[in-house]
Design a protein around this motif. Structure first.
Motif, short mmCIF file in Angstrom:
data_model
loop_
_atom_site.label_atom_id
_atom_site.label_comp_id
_atom_site.label_asym_id
_atom_site.label_seq_id
_atom_site.Cartn_x
_atom_site.Cartn_y
_atom_site.Cartn_z
N SER A 1 0.84 -1.26 0.00
CA SER A 1 0.04 0.14 0.09
C SER A 1 1.05 1.28 -0.02
O SER A 1 1.86 1.27 0.75
CB SER A 1 -0.95 0.13 1.24
OG SER A 1 -1.58 1.10 1.32
N THR B 1 1.08 5.72 -0.08
CA THR B 1 0.33 6.86 0.44
C THR B 1 0.01 7.81 -0.86
O THR B 1 0.75 7.30 -2.06
CB THR B 1 0.96 7.75 1.37
OG1 THR B 1 2.08 8.24 0.93
CG2 THR B 1 1.32 7.11 2.56
N SER B 2 -0.74 8.61 -0.86
CA SER B 2 -1.31 9.79 -2.01
C SER B 2 0.11 10.40 -2.26
O SER B 2 -0.05 11.26 -3.20
CB SER B 2 -2.29 10.29 -1.69
OG SER B 2 -2.23 10.87 -0.36
N ARG B 3 1.15 10.40 -1.68
CA ARG B 3 2.46 11.10 -2.17
C ARG B 3 2.77 10.70 -3.44
O ARG B 3 3.51 11.55 -4.06
CB ARG B 3 3.27 11.24 -0.92
CG ARG B 3 3.12 12.13 0.22
CD ARG B 3 4.14 12.22 1.16
NE ARG B 3 4.42 10.78 1.94
CZ ARG B 3 5.60 10.35 2.37
NH1 ARG B 3 6.79 11.16 2.25
NH2 ARG B 3 5.77 9.28 2.97
N PRO C 1 6.89 5.55 2.52
CA PRO C 1 5.57 6.01 1.96
C PRO C 1 4.52 4.65 1.60
O PRO C 1 3.60 4.87 1.23
CB PRO C 1 5.87 6.49 0.72
CG PRO C 1 7.07 5.99 0.02
CD PRO C 1 7.92 5.79 1.56
N ASP D 1 -4.28 5.98 2.10
CA ASP D 1 -3.95 6.57 3.16
C ASP D 1 -4.34 6.24 4.28
O ASP D 1 -3.84 6.06 5.63
CB ASP D 1 -4.21 8.11 3.06
CG ASP D 1 -3.34 8.62 2.12
OD1 ASP D 1 -1.96 8.61 1.89
OD2 ASP D 1 -3.93 9.52 1.23
N GLN E 1 -6.15 -0.65 4.39
CA GLN E 1 -4.91 -1.44 4.47
C GLN E 1 -5.04 -2.96 5.25
O GLN E 1 -4.94 -3.86 4.80
CB GLN E 1 -3.79 -0.93 5.00
CG GLN E 1 -3.42 0.22 4.29
CD GLN E 1 -2.28 1.20 4.93
OE1 GLN E 1 -1.70 0.90 6.10
NE2 GLN E 1 -2.18 2.49 4.68
#
Length: 378
Positions: free
Chosen positions: A84, A86-88, A120, A151, A156
């Motif tokens: 998984s 993150t949206s970064r 991340p 996120d 997750q």
């Protein structure tokens, strides 16, 4: 002085549109790259008792076996690792990359963490394989990776349970994760969610007689030494009472809709098990090696007695715990939780084991004693 920008890992990837909020990416990463971008989030709790993470601990033998295979000749490793992110993370589509089948090619850009910064990504499936790859001589070998953007830790955990639904996850790990997952679950997991949530409450609520006594997967070793009741034993007791028509908790849960009277169930559990604690003070809170009341068979047998005793009570009655203590009085003299011999069973107290036969014999004995005390048929 301007802040130095972190390096970015750029990898060719295929973006698959399944869910607009959580795109899916297919790519390859080496073990070193995987280690740089993704953590293994092992299950634990913070100081307030909030559940953190979702992974099981490292299985050394399994990892060693994978390393031996990877270090051999003519190796093929098609099993993908699921992470998984993150949206970064950014995705740069390639020229003419959009396809009519919902997939597009391009480059995924994953920011690498600086000193003291969190990675991340998290490994949702493939923890043991990732560890083995890092320990093998093929740490720079590309392996298939599937990644989705999320996120939210709850998503997750949801994916972790689904991915491992057919694998032998430790029961205790499943028990702790289920209350934290809010979405729909496979049928066999959905039936465990309410008992697992109740076990979580019994472990943490101040009014619970089991507070601080339940052994959980997330506990540190030092905490585990002070806990005496296996969460799996409590959950099996709760599952039986909730899921069978003869159980005293069955009327409080609508199986078809999933709705339940949680206040009613909680009142019954606290009142009954508090009465058990008061009725057997010398056996309460001790390790199973010193008290068979805290043993799996003891907990489940007393749970079956609960179904008989509590059938005659309403959770809103006054002085409920005291009245239950009176109901338990005929049972107290025959119990040999910490010493002596169960005469009708022809077993020493230590000989009670976690086997179906002993559970059946002990449950029947307790119920007979209770019925005799009430003047009923034994």
């Amino acid at each position: 002085m301007p802040r130095k920008r972190n390096p970015v890992l750029r990898k060719a990837a295929l973006r698959v549109e399944q869910n607009g909020r959580h795109p899916l990416y297919l790519m390859s990463l080496t073990a070193r790259e995987l280690h740089a971008v993704a953590d293994i989030s092992r299950i634990n709790r913070d100081d307030s008792g909030t559940l953190l993470g979702y992974q099981r601990g490292e299985v050394r033998r399994h990892v060693r076996d994978i390393v031996e295979y990877l270090d051999g000749d003519d190796v093929l490793f098609p099993n993908s690792i699921i992470i998984s992110l993150t949206s970064r993370v950014r995705f740069e589509p390639g020229h003419g990359a959009c396809g009519s089948d919902g997939a597009s090619t391009g480059t995924i850009c994953i920011p690498l963490p600086g000193d003291g910064e969190a990675r991340p990504g998290w490994i949702v499936d493939g923890q043991q394989r990732a560890l083995a790859l890092m320990q093998s001589k093929r740490a720079d070998w590309p392996v298939p990776v599937n990644a989705f953007i999320a996120d939210e830790v709850s998503l997750q955990r949801d994916q972790f349970l689904r991915v491992n639904n057919t694998k032998p996850l430790p029961r205790g790990l499943i028990c702790e994760l289920l209350p934290e997952v809010s979405g729909p679950l496979p049928r066999k997991l959905a039936g465990r969610r309410l008992p697992s949530s109740l076990c979580d409450l019994l472990d943490r609520e101040r009014s619970s007689p089991f507070r601080g006594l339940i052994r959980r997967t997330s506990q540190a070793d030092r905490q585990a030494k002070s806990t005496v009741v296996a969460d799996a034993s409590l959950i099996m007791m709760l599952e039986e009472s909730i899921g069978t028509p003869a159980g005293c908790l069955f009327p409080y849960h609508n199986i078809s809709t999933g709705e339940c009277d949680l206040d009613g169930i909680w009142s019954i559990l606290v009142a009954y098990w508090s009465a058990v604690r008061e009725s057997f003070p010398e056996a309460w809170g001790k390790p199973p090696s010193r008290s068979r009341l805290m043993h799996g068979t003891g907990i489940r047998a007393m749970g079956r007695l609960m179904d008989r005793v509590m059938a005659g009570f309403h959770p809103g009655e006054r002085n409920l715990r005291k009245r239950i203590e009176q109901e338990l009085r005929p049972v107290v003299p025959i119990c040999r939780w910490t010493s002596g011999r169960w005469e009708e069973l022809q077993l020493e107290w230590r000989e009670i084991q976690n086997v179906p036969q002993h559970l059946r014999l002990l449950s029947n004995l307790l119920v007979r004693a209770y019925l005799r005390g009430r003047g009923g048929a034994a």
